[in-house]
Design an enzyme around this catalytic site. Structure first.
Site, mmCIF file in Angstrom:
data_model
loop_
_atom_site.group_PDB
_atom_site.id
_atom_site.type_symbol
_atom_site.label_atom_id
_atom_site.label_comp_id
_atom_site.label_asym_id
_atom_site.label_seq_id
_atom_site.Cartn_x
_atom_site.Cartn_y
_atom_site.Cartn_z
ATOM 1 C CD1 TRP A 133 -2.652 1.609 0.454
ATOM 2 C CD2 TRP A 133 -2.115 1.808 2.613
ATOM 3 N NE1 TRP A 133 -3.416 2.612 0.985
ATOM 4 C CE2 TRP A 133 -3.108 2.755 2.308
ATOM 5 C CE3 TRP A 133 -1.619 1.746 3.916
ATOM 6 C CZ2 TRP A 133 -3.604 3.641 3.249
ATOM 7 C CZ3 TRP A 133 -2.117 2.612 4.854
ATOM 8 C CH2 TRP A 133 -3.109 3.557 4.518
ATOM 9 C CB ALA A 216 -6.687 -2.855 6.179
ATOM 10 C CE LYS A 249 -10.266 0.176 2.708
ATOM 11 N NZ LYS A 249 -9.487 0.451 1.539
HETATM 12 N N1 PMP Z 1 -3.717 -0.735 5.362
HETATM 13 C C1 PMP Z 1 -3.988 -1.125 4.117
HETATM 14 C C2 PMP Z 1 -3.238 -2.264 3.530
HETATM 15 C C3 PMP Z 1 -4.970 -0.449 3.384
HETATM 16 O O1 PMP Z 1 -5.221 -0.837 2.123
HETATM 17 C C4 PMP Z 1 -5.657 0.624 3.968
HETATM 18 C C5 PMP Z 1 -6.736 1.378 3.246
HETATM 19 N N2 PMP Z 1 -6.592 1.554 1.926
HETATM 20 C C6 PMP Z 1 -5.330 0.987 5.273
HETATM 21 C C7 PMP Z 1 -4.366 0.290 5.937
HETATM 22 C C8 PMP Z 1 -5.963 2.174 5.964
HETATM 23 O O2 PMP Z 1 -7.284 2.062 6.179
HETATM 24 P P1 PMP Z 1 -8.149 3.295 6.718
HETATM 25 O O3 PMP Z 1 -8.959 3.779 5.582
HETATM 26 O O4 PMP Z 1 -8.965 2.657 7.809
HETATM 27 O O5 PMP Z 1 -7.221 4.316 7.270
#
Ligand code: PMP
Length: 411
Positions: A133, A216, A249
């Site tokens: 990410w 996540a 999610k």
């Molecule tokens: N970790 C990963 C691997 C993600 O894909 C995401 C969201 N895209 C997050 C953390 C962060 O999630 P949040 O929207 O709850 O901050």
């Protein structure tokens, strides 16, 4: 000219967020049959990202039943944290060796965890498998930690090269941090097997590495318990660990920013130090986390009827993602690994030029790295998506084959 006109003149220009730019480009595209596999949110068969029924019902209950919005404290909603811990661990209570605090999303959890590590181990390096990410490395760097990337995928791009992961990590030193996606890897959809989690926990113990699990997408892979197996194995095997959790999610509450950080430590004394420092960090970042989303999740998980509604909705999302994966994998042998992966994403081995060509010619929108969100596909557009990307995958496959061949010839 006043001094304030120069206040920001020394700043470095920043690149705009590529995914947000892609959204804008997609919106401006007049083609009726355009396909958005870019943005990382779940979509229904008809392309919506709706508020879940369970969330709507919990919000209605909160609206009528909430009698105060007084401050809770930097640790946020502790009942929420306890309920999330149950989802992760399968255990009722946060044990004596673990604490949890509510954070603004998984991002907030990663950031407090990163700041905590930077205080505890300022020289620690954070090992992250590439690709990952895109926000991971900046979060740790902003906290002042060094980031080291390591190999993760095999040459096909569809599977983990576990031997390469283990051999890259022989360079990690005691006290270093190992970032691990708990399940449904973003952007590749790959996941460690149970044995690989055991091997990783052995490695952490042998080399004195601190695992930091990013969970996540629990429930979007194989099931709530199944998707927590890796984290459970790791937490049971090592003394010290961190886990950043996102509900954004699996409860589809993205913009409400719902998450939690859990910290485990071998001794009561070190746990207390970690808790005190994490709270101080949280206070300086946001003082207290926003309440609403966590209160919604708490309300759902505390009510057996609402919880069942949510579990069924989540199962429906998971089943749809699996069905899209099966459909894509069945379309061509080059796509078979998609069915072995889990969660929202898969990484197609497309060049930057191919991604741009697919966008231009077919109105198929994905980020430059070739990540696709499976939830952007459905019965209606799969038949257009596959012929759009396939020629580029075939060309790429041939060139990989040819370069392997020419190496063979020159050897
Ligand atoms: N970790 C990963 C691997 C993600 O894909 C995401 C969201 N895209 C997050 C953390 C962060 O999630 P949040 O929207 O709850 O901050």
């Amino acid at each position: 000219m006043t001094l304030s006109a120069h206040a920001f003149a020394g700043l470095e220009p920043q690149k705009p967020d590529a995914l947000l730019a892609l959204i804008a480009q997609y919106r401006a595209d007049p083609r009726a049959d355009k396909i958005d596999v870019g943005v990382g949110v779940y979509r229904t068969e008809t392309g919506e990202t709706p508020v879940m029924r369970a969330v709507k019902d919990a919000e209605a209950a909160l609206l009528s039943g909430q009698d105060s919005k007084s401050y809770l404290g930097a640790e946020g909603d502790q009942r929420f944290a306890q309920l999330i811990w149950q989802l992760i661990s399968g255990k009722e209570q946060l044990g004596a060796h673990c604490f949890g605090l509510q954070t603004p999303g998984g991002t907030g959890a990663l950031r407090v965890g990163a700041e905590l590590l930077a205080r505890a181990r300022p020289d620690a390096r954070v090992w992250i498998g590439e690709p990952t990410w895109p926000n991971h490395a900046p979060i740790f760097r902003e906290a002042g930690l060094q980031v080291r990337t390591h190999a993760y995928l095999d040459a096909s791009g569809g599977h983990i090269d576990f031997d390469a992961v283990i051999s890259a990590l022989t360079e990690a030193a005691s006290g270093d941090v190992l970032l691990l996606h708990g399940c449904c890897h973003n952007p590749t959809g790959t996941q460690f097997s149970g044995e690989q989690w055991m091997a990783l926990s052995d490695l952490c113990n042998r080399r004195g590495l601190v695992p930091f699990i990013d969970l996540a997408y629990q429930g979007l892979g194989d099931g709530m318990d199944e998707d927590a197996q890796g984290a459970r194995r790791m937490l049971a095997a090592v003394p010290d660990a961190l886990l950043a959790y996102s509900c954004d999610k699996n409860f589809a509450v993205y913009r409400d920013r719902v998450g939690a950080l859990f910290v485990q430590s071998g001794t009561e004394q070190s746990l207390e130090l970690a808790r005190g420092n994490a709270l101080t960090i949280a206070r300086s970042l946001w003082s207290m986390p926003p309440d609403h989303g966590a209160a919604v999740v708490r309300t759902i998980l505390d009510d057996p009827a609402l919880r069942t509604v949510w579990e069924n909705e989540l199962a429906g999302m998971r089943d749809r993602l699996q069905a899209v994966r099966q459909g894509l994998a069945a379309a061509h042998p080059l796509l078979t690994s998609v069915a072995t992966q889990r969660g929202l994403f898969s990484l197609l081995p497309l060049s930057v030029e191919a991604v741009a060509a697919v966008r231009r010619t077919h109105g198929i929108y994905m980020p430059a790295d070739g990540r696709i969100n499976l939830a952007g596909l459905n019965q209606a557009n799969l038949g257009r998506f596959v012929p759009g990307v396939l020629p580029h995958l075939l060309a790429r496959d041939t060139s990989i084959f040819q370069s392997a061949k020419s190496q063979e010839l020159s050897a």
